[in-house]
Design an enzyme around this catalytic site. Structure first.
Site, PDB file in Angstrom:
ATOM      1  N   CYS A  69       0.835  -1.206   0.000  1.00 55.83           N
ATOM      2  CA  CYS A  69       0.000   0.000   0.000  1.00 55.83           C
ATOM      3  C   CYS A  69       0.866   1.251   0.000  1.00 55.83           C
ATOM      4  CB  CYS A  69      -0.918  -0.005   1.217  1.00 55.83           C
ATOM      5  SG  CYS A  69      -1.974   1.471   1.327  1.00 55.83           S
ATOM      6  N   CYS A  75      -1.278   6.471   6.673  1.00 52.25           N
ATOM      7  CA  CYS A  75      -2.653   6.122   7.001  1.00 52.25           C
ATOM      8  C   CYS A  75      -2.687   5.393   8.340  1.00 52.25           C
ATOM      9  CB  CYS A  75      -3.233   5.238   5.893  1.00 52.25           C
ATOM     10  SG  CYS A  75      -4.763   4.410   6.333  1.00 52.25           S
ATOM     11  N   CYS A 156      -7.553   1.207  -1.461  1.00 53.49           N
ATOM     12  CA  CYS A 156      -7.365   0.619  -0.137  1.00 53.49           C
ATOM     13  C   CYS A 156      -7.223  -0.888  -0.310  1.00 53.49           C
ATOM     14  CB  CYS A 156      -8.540   0.958   0.783  1.00 53.49           C
ATOM     15  SG  CYS A 156      -8.378   0.221   2.431  1.00 53.49           S
ATOM     16  N   PHE A 289     -25.306 -10.346  23.675  1.00 46.43           N
ATOM     17  CA  PHE A 289     -24.731  -9.403  22.704  1.00 46.43           C
ATOM     18  C   PHE A 289     -24.975  -9.956  21.301  1.00 46.43           C
ATOM     19  CE2 PHE A 289     -22.018  -9.649  26.491  1.00 46.43           C
ATOM     20  CZ  PHE A 289     -22.104  -8.358  26.992  1.00 46.43           C
ATOM     21  N   ASP A 355     -20.419 -12.359  22.839  1.00 40.18           N
ATOM     22  CA  ASP A 355     -19.717 -11.616  21.786  1.00 40.18           C
ATOM     23  C   ASP A 355     -19.780 -10.131  22.142  1.00 40.18           C
ATOM     24  OD1 ASP A 355     -18.477 -10.735  19.518  1.00 40.18           O
ATOM     25  OD2 ASP A 355     -20.133 -11.194  18.154  1.00 40.18           O
ATOM     26  N   CYS A 382     -12.797  -9.274  20.967  1.00 40.46           N
ATOM     27  CA  CYS A 382     -12.025  -8.427  20.053  1.00 40.46           C
ATOM     28  C   CYS A 382     -10.977  -7.612  20.802  1.00 40.46           C
ATOM     29  CB  CYS A 382     -12.951  -7.511  19.255  1.00 40.46           C
ATOM     30  SG  CYS A 382     -13.991  -6.443  20.264  1.00 40.46           S
TER      31      CYS A 382
END
Length: 431
Positions: A69, A75, A156, A289, A355, A382
């Protein structure tokens, strides 16, 4: 500006940086690899640590690769494009294991099962900012790392082909002055075939009625299936289209609305569902969730009863529609917070799926889960730090084991090229 300091990078840490030491300080810098010798320009100096940027790589790692990239390093989206993909997985597994040990005192000696993704073109959702480039012209892109300064882009590599096609069209329209002056943000989401397109558009002080702006945008971007404009100053919305797109996962079709969350990796979502569901069957499952029902829908067909809990109103509406369309015998939706639901729930489930957002599961919700004593818990996380905190409550440590034990630990690489770590943990109740 302080003079650069020479540091040997010892390891990568969560957040996308490498760690080293210099004269009693712990030093952090991005875009490095273990065992590299680098000169770092300090940007922030505290009593015990220095955070900086790489001024020069004195001794590059043999593993270092050229990022594909042209915006990498400017970025703020990607952190690891200088690292071969197979090594990204290895480093993420090491970071996950170390975080569980350091923050949760969980010494998991078993395998962390990797689930790789194609490393580019994987994102089905992106959020672009609209602003001015260095020449003052209107442009589209992402914020530069740690700033609100625009990094103007024309491609992208981690976005899907359809999203890149949309990006190129918007670049052209901005250059031709055909998009509203007040346009500030565009979020684009595409389906499993990379065909249908949903757009969320945010504007400040629109020059004219929102319905006229919607019609203008639809004429300039005719491939858009559904469009939602948000006038941020007046907090008003204008919808043009059905308000959702359909996303197919395995044999299930999901309605995804403009304001609902959905997994962003178009290559791993099917595998993720298979991992979470596994061979589970039984009397009662709780999907906490639940979102739009990615896991609720297949669970409803495997269990006599399913309770899906979701607090976000937009997601709950999609969840209700998806459960209804699934044809499951007895799905039950609760539009409330997980904490509130668990406070009033007393029946023992066979399976609980968690989750949560990055903040993890609230302490009082974990306490209620322990009292309910489900036979199995599947936790999709996450954020490894909050995962370590929550597992410490459920699992304990070697000296002080608690109610559950880890039976499987998976690294699901939903975000290649970034530092983000998605982990799936399967917990079994101790006898």
């Amino acid at each position: 500006m302080p003079n650069p300091i020479d540091v040997r990078i010892e390891k990568l840490v969560y957040g996308g940086e490498g760690l080293g030491h210099h004269e009693g300080h712990t030093v952090f810098a991005p875009f490095v690899l273990p065992d590299e010798s680098v000169s770092i320009e300090p940007l922030e100096k505290r009593k015990k640590f220095i955070r900086g940027r790489v001024a020069r790589i004195n001794s590059p790692s043999a593993d270092r690769t050229v990022a594909p990239c042209p915006y990498f390093g400017v970025c703020g989206g990607c952190n690891y494009q200088h690292i071969p993909y197979e090594l990204q997985l290895q480093y993420k597994a090491e970071i996950l294991r170390e975080t569980l040990s350091r923050l949760g005192r969980l010494r998991w000696e078993g395998q962390i099962v990797p689930h790789a993704s194609p490393p580019f073109g994987y994102r089905n959702r992106v959020q672009w900012k609209i602003g001015s480039d260095e020449s003052g012209s209107r442009a589209i892109g992402y914020f530069q790392a740690g700033t609100q300064k625009l990094c103007a882009i024309e491609q992208c590599p981690i976005a899907s082909p359809r999203l890149n096609e949309t990006l190129r069209a918007i670049v052209g329209l901005l250059g031709a002055g055909k998009l509203p002056v007040g346009l500030r943000e565009i979020e684009a989401f595409t389906d499993q075939e990379d065909a249908s397109l949903l757009l969320n558009v945010a504007v400040d002080a629109p020059n004219g009625p929102l319905d006229q702006m919607a019609a203008s945008l639809r004429s300039e971007l005719p491939s858009v299936d559904t469009l939602l404009i948000h006038d941020r100053r007046a907090d008003r919305f204008e919808l043009s289209g059905p308000g959702h797109i359909s996303y197919r996962v395995e044999e299930y079709s999901y309605r995804i609305g403009h304001l609902s969350f959905f997994q962003v990796n178009r290559f791993l979502v099917n595998e993720l569902v298979r991992m979470v569901i596994g061979e589970a069957r039984g009397r009662l499952a709780l999907d906490l969730f639940a979102g739009v029902g990615l896991f609720s829908t297949p669970l409803a067909k495997r269990f006599d009863r399913l309770i899906a809990v979701e607090s976000n109103l937009a997601a709950a509406r999609d969840l209700e529609a998806n459960l209804r369309e699934s044809g499951a015998a007895s799905p039950n939706l609760r539009h409330t917070t997980v904490e509130t639901f668990l406070e009033h729930w007393h029946e023992r489930p066979d399976l609980v799926v968690l989750d949560p957002p990055r903040t993890g599961v609230a302490a009082r919700a974990l306490a209620r889960l322990i009292k309910l004593a489900p036979q199995e818990i599947v936790y999709l996380s996450c954020d490894p730090a909050t995962l370590a905190r929550d597992l410490a409550v459920l699992v304990g440590d070697t000296e002080n084991p608690r109610n559950y034990r880890i039976s499987e630990l998976h690294l699901v690489d939903i975000f290649p090229q970034t530092y983000h770590i998605e982990a799936l943990v399967r917990l079994s109740r101790r006898a």
